[in-house]
Design a protein around this motif. Structure first.
Motif, short mmCIF file in Angstrom:
data_model
loop_
_atom_site.label_atom_id
_atom_site.label_comp_id
_atom_site.label_asym_id
_atom_site.label_seq_id
_atom_site.Cartn_x
_atom_site.Cartn_y
_atom_site.Cartn_z
N UNK A 131 -57.92 5.40 -86.92
CA UNK A 131 -58.88 6.38 -86.41
C UNK A 131 -59.73 6.93 -87.56
N UNK A 132 -61.03 7.07 -87.35
CA UNK A 132 -61.96 7.52 -88.39
C UNK A 132 -62.74 8.73 -87.87
N UNK A 133 -62.94 9.71 -88.76
CA UNK A 133 -63.80 10.84 -88.38
C UNK A 133 -64.84 11.06 -89.48
N UNK A 134 -66.02 11.52 -89.08
CA UNK A 134 -67.11 11.79 -90.01
C UNK A 134 -66.99 13.20 -90.55
N UNK A 135 -66.97 13.30 -91.88
CA UNK A 135 -66.87 14.62 -92.50
C UNK A 135 -68.22 15.31 -92.46
N UNK A 136 -68.27 16.51 -91.88
CA UNK A 136 -69.48 17.33 -91.82
C UNK A 136 -69.15 18.68 -92.43
N UNK A 137 -69.80 18.99 -93.54
CA UNK A 137 -69.45 20.19 -94.30
C UNK A 137 -69.57 21.45 -93.46
N UNK A 138 -70.74 21.68 -92.85
CA UNK A 138 -70.95 22.92 -92.11
C UNK A 138 -70.18 22.94 -90.79
N UNK A 139 -70.00 21.79 -90.19
CA UNK A 139 -69.26 21.72 -88.93
C UNK A 139 -67.84 22.24 -89.10
N UNK A 140 -67.19 21.81 -90.20
CA UNK A 140 -65.80 22.18 -90.41
C UNK A 140 -65.62 23.47 -91.21
N UNK A 141 -66.72 24.07 -91.61
CA UNK A 141 -66.62 25.30 -92.39
C UNK A 141 -65.92 26.39 -91.58
N UNK A 142 -66.20 26.44 -90.30
CA UNK A 142 -65.57 27.44 -89.43
C UNK A 142 -64.50 26.82 -88.53
N UNK A 143 -64.19 25.55 -88.76
CA UNK A 143 -63.18 24.85 -87.95
C UNK A 143 -62.15 24.22 -88.88
N UNK A 144 -61.55 25.04 -89.70
CA UNK A 144 -60.66 24.52 -90.72
C UNK A 144 -59.41 23.86 -90.12
N UNK A 145 -58.87 24.41 -89.05
CA UNK A 145 -57.68 23.81 -88.45
C UNK A 145 -57.98 22.43 -87.89
N UNK A 146 -59.16 22.27 -87.29
CA UNK A 146 -59.56 20.96 -86.79
C UNK A 146 -59.70 19.97 -87.95
N UNK A 147 -60.24 20.44 -89.06
CA UNK A 147 -60.37 19.59 -90.25
C UNK A 147 -59.00 19.18 -90.77
#
Length: 230
Positions: free
Chosen positions: A1-17
């Motif tokens: 499984x692959x996910x695209x790293x998005x800096x701002x997307x995960x800035x407020x979604x740390x648990x998802x990251x």
């Protein structure tokens, strides 16, 4: 499984990251590293153009004239860009490497953590710069730190500089680092918190000590060919 790293997307979604890092392969991370790095260099350059921390260069214009002053500003810009690179490399790779040795967590995961730490530090510097521009002057201590409070009852500059390194953003970074490390480590939460806290206190002590070294005075003396600085 692959996910695209998005800096701002995960800035407020740390648990998802954290969940994605634990269960999937990351893609496009290097692109975001370059993005943060270039924005960081731009921030340091803009602060330099505005004249932040270049007050001592004014004497160069008076003593040696406009040509020497222009050269001094160019060299100052080059110097600040070199310092920006060292600063960002230390907080991104240096701390990630140190945490890797202390916690045995994969360096790739710690690099993601430290990219966000670097991002928070740059946001703090950007906010301070905006405030200084609006006020029209700078202060030797951060408005987000305990430095101004320490200055009201402490007379020793070293301790003021030390508390100046401990800001509300430091607390945010500590919380973020503890959360990440706890997710990928078997250490107790209390041990992780103590490790991270001691690391930040030591860095604050070292930074406060280095703050007493008169780098700017040495630089101005060098530019002016050894002339005395009043």
């Amino acid at each position: 499984m692959i996910f695209d790293f998005r800096f701002w997307r995960y800035f407020s979604r740390q648990q998802e990251l954290i969940d994605n890092l634990a269960n999937a392969q990351m893609r496009d991370f290097k692109t975001r590293v370059w993005m943060v790095g270039l924005l960081g260099l731009l921030l340091f350059a803009v602060r330099e153009f505005w004249g932040m921390n270049t007050e001592n260069l004014t004497s160069t214009f008076v003593v040696a004239g406009s040509d020497a002053f222009t050269l001094a500003r160019i060299l100052s810009l080059v110097g600040i860009l070199i310092w920006a690179f060292i600063y960002m490399a230390f907080h991104f790779f240096g701390i990630a490497f140190l945490l890797n040795k202390l916690t045995h967590i994969e360096l790739s995961k710690l690099a993601v953590l430290q990219l966000y730490v670097l991002g928070i530090l740059l946001i703090e510097k950007a906010l301070m710069f905006i405030i200084f521009v609006l006020l029209g002057f700078t202060t030797p201590v951060s408005l987000f730190s305990f430095g101004p409070l320490a200055g009201t009852f402490l007379e020793q500059p070293f301790f003021i500089f030390f508390f100046n390194q401990l800001t509300i953003f430091t607390a945010l970074i500590i919380a973020l680092q503890v959360r990440f490390i706890r997710a990928f480590s078997d250490y107790k939460s209390s041990h992780i918190f103590l490790l991270v806290l001691v690391m930040h206190v030591l860095m604050a002590l070292i930074t406060a000590a280095v703050g007493f070294i008169p780098f700017e005075e040495w630089y101005v003396r060098f530019i002016e060919g050894g002339a005395d600085v009043e």
